[in-house]
Write a protein that holds these residues in place. Structure first.
Motif, PDB file in Angstrom:
ATOM      1  N   TRP A  55      54.476  73.854  66.012  1.00  0.00           N
ATOM      2  CA  TRP A  55      55.386  73.906  64.863  1.00  0.00           C
ATOM      3  C   TRP A  55      56.268  72.662  64.788  1.00  0.00           C
ATOM      4  O   TRP A  55      56.482  72.101  63.708  1.00  0.00           O
ATOM      5  N   ALA A  92      55.947  82.299  62.858  1.00  0.00           N
ATOM      6  CA  ALA A  92      54.676  81.697  63.257  1.00  0.00           C
ATOM      7  C   ALA A  92      54.292  82.096  64.670  1.00  0.00           C
ATOM      8  O   ALA A  92      53.107  82.147  65.010  1.00  0.00           O
ATOM      9  N   VAL A  97      46.666  79.343  63.806  1.00  0.00           N
ATOM     10  CA  VAL A  97      47.983  79.003  63.268  1.00  0.00           C
ATOM     11  C   VAL A  97      47.868  77.853  62.276  1.00  0.00           C
ATOM     12  O   VAL A  97      48.493  77.871  61.206  1.00  0.00           O
ATOM     13  N   VAL A 100      52.878  77.830  70.156  1.00  0.00           N
ATOM     14  CA  VAL A 100      53.180  77.719  68.726  1.00  0.00           C
ATOM     15  C   VAL A 100      54.470  76.931  68.500  1.00  0.00           C
ATOM     16  O   VAL A 100      54.586  76.189  67.522  1.00  0.00           O
ATOM     17  N   SER A 101      55.437  77.062  69.403  1.00  0.00           N
ATOM     18  CA  SER A 101      56.673  76.282  69.252  1.00  0.00           C
ATOM     19  C   SER A 101      56.380  74.794  69.229  1.00  0.00           C
ATOM     20  O   SER A 101      56.924  74.041  68.407  1.00  0.00           O
ATOM     21  N   GLN A 142      61.704  80.125  60.678  1.00  0.00           N
ATOM     22  CA  GLN A 142      60.295  80.244  60.317  1.00  0.00           C
ATOM     23  C   GLN A 142      59.376  80.083  61.526  1.00  0.00           C
ATOM     24  O   GLN A 142      58.283  80.652  61.560  1.00  0.00           O
ATOM     25  N   MET A 143      59.809  79.329  62.512  1.00  0.00           N
ATOM     26  CA  MET A 143      59.017  79.164  63.733  1.00  0.00           C
ATOM     27  C   MET A 143      58.758  80.508  64.403  1.00  0.00           C
ATOM     28  O   MET A 143      57.654  80.766  64.913  1.00  0.00           O
ATOM     29  N   GLY A 170      53.320  71.631  62.462  1.00  0.00           N
ATOM     30  CA  GLY A 170      53.144  72.922  61.811  1.00  0.00           C
ATOM     31  C   GLY A 170      54.144  73.182  60.701  1.00  0.00           C
ATOM     32  O   GLY A 170      53.782  73.692  59.630  1.00  0.00           O
ATOM     33  N   PHE A 171      55.407  72.822  60.936  1.00  0.00           N
ATOM     34  CA  PHE A 171      56.426  73.021  59.909  1.00  0.00           C
ATOM     35  C   PHE A 171      56.113  72.194  58.670  1.00  0.00           C
ATOM     36  O   PHE A 171      56.309  72.640  57.533  1.00  0.00           O
ATOM     37  N   CYS A 188      49.591  78.627  58.507  1.00  0.00           N
ATOM     38  CA  CYS A 188      50.347  77.611  57.760  1.00  0.00           C
ATOM     39  C   CYS A 188      49.979  77.561  56.281  1.00  0.00           C
ATOM     40  O   CYS A 188      50.870  77.515  55.422  1.00  0.00           O
TER      41      CYS A 188
END
Length: 478
Positions: free
Chosen positions: A95, A159, A187, A91-92, A155-156, A99-100, A192
């Motif tokens: 993101w 997530a 995700v 996920v990092s 926020q990461m 993702g962000f 998101c």
């Protein structure tokens, strides 16, 4: 295709190629000059607190690994813990790449952000710090007095932990590669959009005056509903001759302690500042967890059960979930009431035999996280109104404020359940989700990872604990 006599799995080859391409692409994305040069007019107290809170939230995911890992059978401990732990990596990367942007980029139809806005964290640094008095841009309203990079990192961590929560519902029966694919898709297509609708200044739910302080909707309700869909899609675990008792109760206590500690960053950090709201959220978080732990143990005792470490740990976590949607907006007394009511409801839901007969939600994700997040959001519609009305005399009426929270919960349930079920189905078509009967019998630790927990003698595991009869026989022989 084989290498040294071993057949290559094309799924893992594709993943390796993707991360290779991403790493090369990163060489061509350069930050603007001075992007990480902190100016003296920043509010350093806010920055310091948010860095600390971000660390605390990340700590919750390893805590969840221990919490879930201690509950399953010994043959599935490593697999269960890894399912949570591996998310920190996947996920990092998602993101940072897009993702962000999906969650907090420029608004598109009030339901999603533009993924190109912050591609590879371009234009995300410490120069983005803003003030509501001087900056009314979309992202400026969200970050106020902390740098955009810090907001994005904070926020990461949300997530990261959200898909990790889902894993408890299908524990002990999911193929690892299938899980990774599902998690990545979930995700993107569920988390998101919900984060954007809830927390982006132009998100759909925010425009309806529906508020979620730290993830009652986005994290807990969403993960619980997805867990419900997963339990339905995957079916029940096969009957096993192995002991069904938890492999390591001390792991559960350790995990609950780490979650409790990390939740101070989870809720306290959601004020995005070192202010009174953060202190209020901190206080309410601890109070709710303590109240819920006592309530769970006492209520279970009234129902004929002995006080247990498992019950105390689960109760504390339920209290943390319950207060999350409104932690910074209610009084201490209200936090006690909220945690008490929701804990009793969740305890009844976990013990409801009809639920366990219909579904195999292995670690009761929906009756605890899902139901806790839903009920917490309902009570946010009841108790948080005074907080917002005091600063906004033109706000909608209290009744409409409440019913809008109910309406959004219905929307979230339908969307999350439908899309999650579709993603389970799609993933299963690409990579089989359910392990074979043989692999489930020998355990996922060995079948999926070629590792084994408690292989040493004298581990203290349930499977290694001798019976009273065996102990007396040993005494007699000696």
């Amino acid at each position: 295709m084989t290498i040294k006599g071993r057949k290559i799995d094309y799924g893992w080859l594709a993943l390796f190629i993707v991360i290779l391409l991403i790493s090369v692409l990163g060489l061509f994305v350069s930050p603007e000059e001075g992007q990480f040069e902190m100016q003296n007019d920043h509010l350093f107290a806010n920055v310091a607190w948010m860095i600390t809170a971000t660390i605390f939230v990340l700590m919750m995911t390893p805590g969840l690994s221990f919490f879930y890992g201690g509950m399953v059978k010994a043959k599935n401990v490593i697999s269960t813990m890894l399912q949570s732990f591996i998310v920190m990596g996947f996920v990092s990367v998602i993101w940072v790449i897009f993702g962000f942007g999906l969650a907090f980029g420029n608004d598109v139809g009030h339901v999603i952000g533009n993924p190109a806005d912050f591609f590879m964290f371009d234009h995300v640094g410490v120069k983005n710090v803003t003030s509501p008095a001087t900056d009314t841009t979309q992202i400026g309203l969200a970050t106020t007095t902390i740098p955009l990079a810090l907001f994005a990192l904070f926020q990461m961590k949300f997530a990261i932990i959200t898909p990790s929560l889902i894993t408890g519902s299908f524990a002990e029966r999911v193929k690892f590669s299938g899980y990774l694919l599902f998690m990545a898709l979930w995700v993107v297509f569920v988390y998101c959009p919900l984060a954007h609708c809830t927390w982006h200044p132009e998100g759909l739910f925010g425009m309806m005056d529906v508020h979620d302080f730290a993830g009652g909707i986005v994290v807990h309700a969403a993960s619980g509903i997805a867990a419900l869909a997963g339990a339905m899609f995957l079916g029940k675990r096969r009957p096993s001759k192995d002991a069904a008792k938890p492999a390591n109760v001390p792991f559960v206590l350790l995990g609950a302690a780490l979650l409790w500690l990390g939740w101070f960053g989870f809720n306290g950090g959601s004020s995005l500042a070192a202010d009174g709201v953060a202190v209020s959220a901190f206080l309410n978080t601890n109070t709710a967890a303590a109240t819920a732990m006592i309530t769970w143990v006492a209520f279970s005792a009234l129902r004929g059960h002995k006080p247990s470490a498992m019950g105390a740990a689960i109760g504390a976590v339920v209290g943390l979930v319950a207060i999350t949607p409104c932690a910074g907006w209610v009084t201490v007394g209200q936090s006690i009431f909220i945690s008490f009511v929701i804990t009793v409801c969740c305890n009844i839901a976990v013990a409801w035999k009809g639920y366990t007969q219909m579904l195999d939600d292995a670690l009761d994700v929906f009756p605890t996280h899902g139901l806790g997040g839903i009920l917490g959001t309902v009570l946010t519609g009841v108790f948080a109104y005074d907080f917002f009305a005091s600063g906004n005399p033109d706000i909608i009426s209290h009744s409409r404020f409440f019913w809008n929270h109910i309406l959004v919960l219905l929307i979230v349930f339908v969307y999350t359940f439908g899309v999650s079920y579709a993603l389970y189905w799609l993933t299963n078509k690409i990579v089989r989700l359910r392990v074979s009967r043989r692999n489930e019998e020998i355990g996922l630790d060995r079948s999926q990872h070629d590792e084994e927990y408690g292989a040493e003698t004298g581990t203290g595991l349930v499977e290694d604990t001798i019976t009273d009869e065996e102990w007396w026989r040993g005494i007699e022989q000696s």
